[in-house]
Design an enzyme around this catalytic site. Structure first.
Site, PDB file in Angstrom:
ATOM      1  N   SER B 146      48.479  -0.616   9.096  1.00  0.00           N
ATOM      2  CA  SER B 146      48.929   0.152   7.945  1.00  0.00           C
ATOM      3  C   SER B 146      48.776   1.655   8.224  1.00  0.00           C
ATOM      4  CB  SER B 146      48.128  -0.283   6.713  1.00  0.00           C
ATOM      5  OG  SER B 146      48.725   0.186   5.543  1.00  0.00           O
ATOM      6  N   ASP B 316      55.414  -9.204   4.756  1.00  0.00           N
ATOM      7  CA  ASP B 316      54.988  -7.835   4.435  1.00  0.00           C
ATOM      8  C   ASP B 316      56.205  -7.049   3.953  1.00  0.00           C
ATOM      9  OD1 ASP B 316      54.104  -5.210   4.373  1.00  0.00           O
ATOM     10  OD2 ASP B 316      53.109  -5.293   6.324  1.00  0.00           O
ATOM     11  N   HIS B 349      51.358  -7.734   3.126  1.00  0.00           N
ATOM     12  CA  HIS B 349      50.833  -6.662   3.968  1.00  0.00           C
ATOM     13  C   HIS B 349      49.366  -6.899   4.343  1.00  0.00           C
ATOM     14  CE1 HIS B 349      50.471  -2.667   5.599  1.00  0.00           C
ATOM     15  NE2 HIS B 349      49.558  -2.315   4.727  1.00  0.00           N
TER      16      HIS B 349
END
Lengths: 199, 378
Positions: B146, B316, B349
């Site tokens: 991320s 995601d 995610h």
């Protein structure tokens, strides 16, 4: 490693940069790295195989011959290998063009649709042939662009590629004795392996 | 915030915004042993709301490290083999320079909202100073998911000779309009809280807990997926300990998913600072590595010697696979050695933080292969 992969490996000089398109479980790139000191990388369409290859420490990228070769720069490899995949791609001529754009050499293996057993089956039964190599029915096969050894040679001539070496082998990859005659190879060879370069 | 291990660089750091930040404090944790030739260092870059406590219980919450399942002895990022560093990002609230640290040696007032805007690149510059301070000239690997993945990409672009292998996970080379939009809603939730006091809540003895909790609740939804929410909660109704349905008022915690989100919000407020949240979300919004290189992402990595492994997850939708594929192709155009895999997971995610055996295998394998190529005999 399959025998035909050994034959491909023998065509590749040590310490060169190799891209294996359709690298499967990564056996060939692993072999080329370990025994020939090559910088060998793979592209593979099956995500399970990609995960397994990376888990073995091999540099493999999820992708396919039709859509991902265009993203590599010119002359980024010494050899680009396409194993048993040419007949399954969307645009075989374009894939070959890309291979010889990004690589100095292309190594291509494909199953020969000109083998006598296929010819005989089509002649006698009038149905699409089914053999050990061509083992899926026409409505399920991913092999949408089958060709014969002579077809492939004609394409190379048309595109201006130089055939440095070629072999016709049986399914197990054993070298066949008809290597001096293309017509015999096209009749008796179950698979072909070609080493090409740009003119 | 001196209870966190940190290094103070009096020479400071020139930020991208033009401000010279001095002194610069960099808080970090390290695990394992650095090899005599300093060849075995791995930098783990943390995502937005995590911190340097990657592999040990968190000092405020007591919960296990945020990636303890990935980093530790015998784990995929093996602290028996590697010296693993994790740095609290610039702008964070766990000891590195940020809105909750003092302005200078002479001025003990806290930065608050006047902390200068920082970028992912500033964060990486600060990390690079720490890495150098630790005597490491080249990191064996930089790994992060991320926002941590954004830092990995920035490291690769800015310091190609100081990184051997890079693993950007569930990330992108730029923050998308949709992601900026989500961040903006999070920030507006904080601004709307009367306890925010235009950022001067500490002076007022207040905490914008409602706003920060709502920000977290909203963001948390984007970390999951519809399948994951359905599987975990469905439409299940909460039950009182007595066995009855928890009704209370019409808008009380009726559904389990509401209760879960409220818990996520309230527990977040206890460990995170609102001004840090604002600062860091802005840093993510600014991130666009391709734009920094005249719109050509591949030129950010031209002739890079780094081995890359790009990882995405099927479900995601915050950092979708298409963005990872774009990144992988840009790396191909740069001639980089790149692996790319999309891992099948329905957990959205957050999958990179969860028990995903394929991710474990991918990280372990990539590190192992890279170590072999780096000639690390460990």
């Amino acid at each position: 490693m399959r025998l035909d992969q050994r034959l491909i490996a023998q065509m590749i000089a040590p310490k060169t940069r190799v891209l294996d398109v359709g690298s499967g479980d990564g056996a060939l790139i692993d072999h080329l790295f370990r025994t020939r000191g090559c910088d060998a990388r793979g592209i593979e369409i099956d995500m399970g195989e990609v995960t397994r290859s990376i888990a073995h420490g091999l540099p493999v990228m999820h992708g396919d011959a039709d859509h991902d070769l265009a993203h590599y720069p010119d002359d980024s490899f010494d050899y680009v290998v396409l194993q048993r995949t040419l007949q399954a791609v969307e645009r075989p001529a374009e894939v070959l063009r890309q291979m010889l754009r990004i690589g100095r050499h292309a190594v291509v293996s494909f199953p020969n649709f000109g083998h006598w057993r296929l010819r005989l089956q089509l002649l006698t039964s009038g149905r699409m042939p089914m053999t050990a190599v061509w083992h899926t029915p026409w409505y399920e096969t991913p092999n949408i662009h089958p060709c014969t050894i002579r077809d492939f040679l004609a394409l190379c001539k048309q595109e201006g590629y130089v055939v440095d070496r070629w072999l016709a082998v049986d399914e197990d990859g054993e070298r066949a004795p008809w290597k001096r005659s293309i017509r015999l190879a096209n009749l008796f060879g179950e698979q072909a392996v070609f080493l090409l370069r740009r003119r | 915030m001196s209870e966190h291990d940190s290094v103070v660089f009096d020479q400071g750091l020139d930020l991208e915004c033009g401000v010279h930040l001095s002194p610069l404090r960099v808080a970090y944790r390290a695990y394992g042993t650095l090899a005599p030739d300093a060849s075995n260092a791995i930098l783990v870059c943390h995502p937005l709301t995590a911190d340097q406590y990657v592999a040990e219980p968190h000092p405020l919450t007591g919960k296990p490290g945020w990636w303890a399942r990935m980093v530790g002895p015998g784990r995929p990022i093996d602290t028996d083999r590697f010296f693993v560093i994790c740095v609290n990002v610039l702008g964070g609230c766990m000891g590195s320079s940020g809105p909750c640290t003092a302005r200078s040696h002479d001025d003990a007032t806290l930065w608050g909202t006047e902390f200068p805007p920082v970028t992912i690149r500033d964060m990486v510059q600060a990390q690079a100073m720490l890495v150098e301070h630790l005597g490491i000239t080249r990191l064996f690997a930089v790994i992060g998911g991320s926002m941590g993945g954004m830092q990995v990409l920035q490291w690769a672009a800015d310091f190609p000779e100081r990184v051997f292998a890079a693993m950007p996970i569930a990330t992108a080379s730029f923050h998308s309009a949709q992601n900026i939009a989500f961040n903006e809603v999070s920030r507006q939730a904080i601004f709307a809280d009367p306890d925010w006091h235009n950022g001067h809540y500490r002076e007022q003895g207040a905490v914008p807990a409602r706003g920060l909790a709502v920000a977290r609740m909203m963001a948390h939804i984007t970390y999951l997926s519809e399948e994951a929410l359905t599987r975990k909660f469905g439409r299940r109704i909460r039950h009182e300990p007595s066995g009855g349905i928890a009704r209370g008022s019409l808008f009380g915690e009726m559904f389990e998913v509401e209760s879960y989100l409220r818990h996520q919000g309230s527990s977040f407020v206890r460990r995170f600072d609102a001004n840090s949240y604002l600062t860091i979300t802005r840093a993510m919004d600014y991130f666009d590595l391709g734009a920094d290189h005249n719109g050509d992402l591949s030129s950010a990595f031209a002739r890079t010697p780094i081995r890359f492994c790009v990882v995405s997850f099927t479900s995601d939708w915050l950092f979708p696979t298409s963005q990872s594929r774009t990144l992988a192709r840009a790396l191909n155009r740069a001639g980089a050695n790149v692996s790319f895999v999309e891992i099948d997971s329905d957990r959205g995610h957050d999958a990179f933080l969860l028990d995903e055996p394929d991710l474990d295998r991918t990280i372990r394998g990539f590190i192992g292969g890279a170590a072999e190529h780096a000639g690390l005999g460990i």
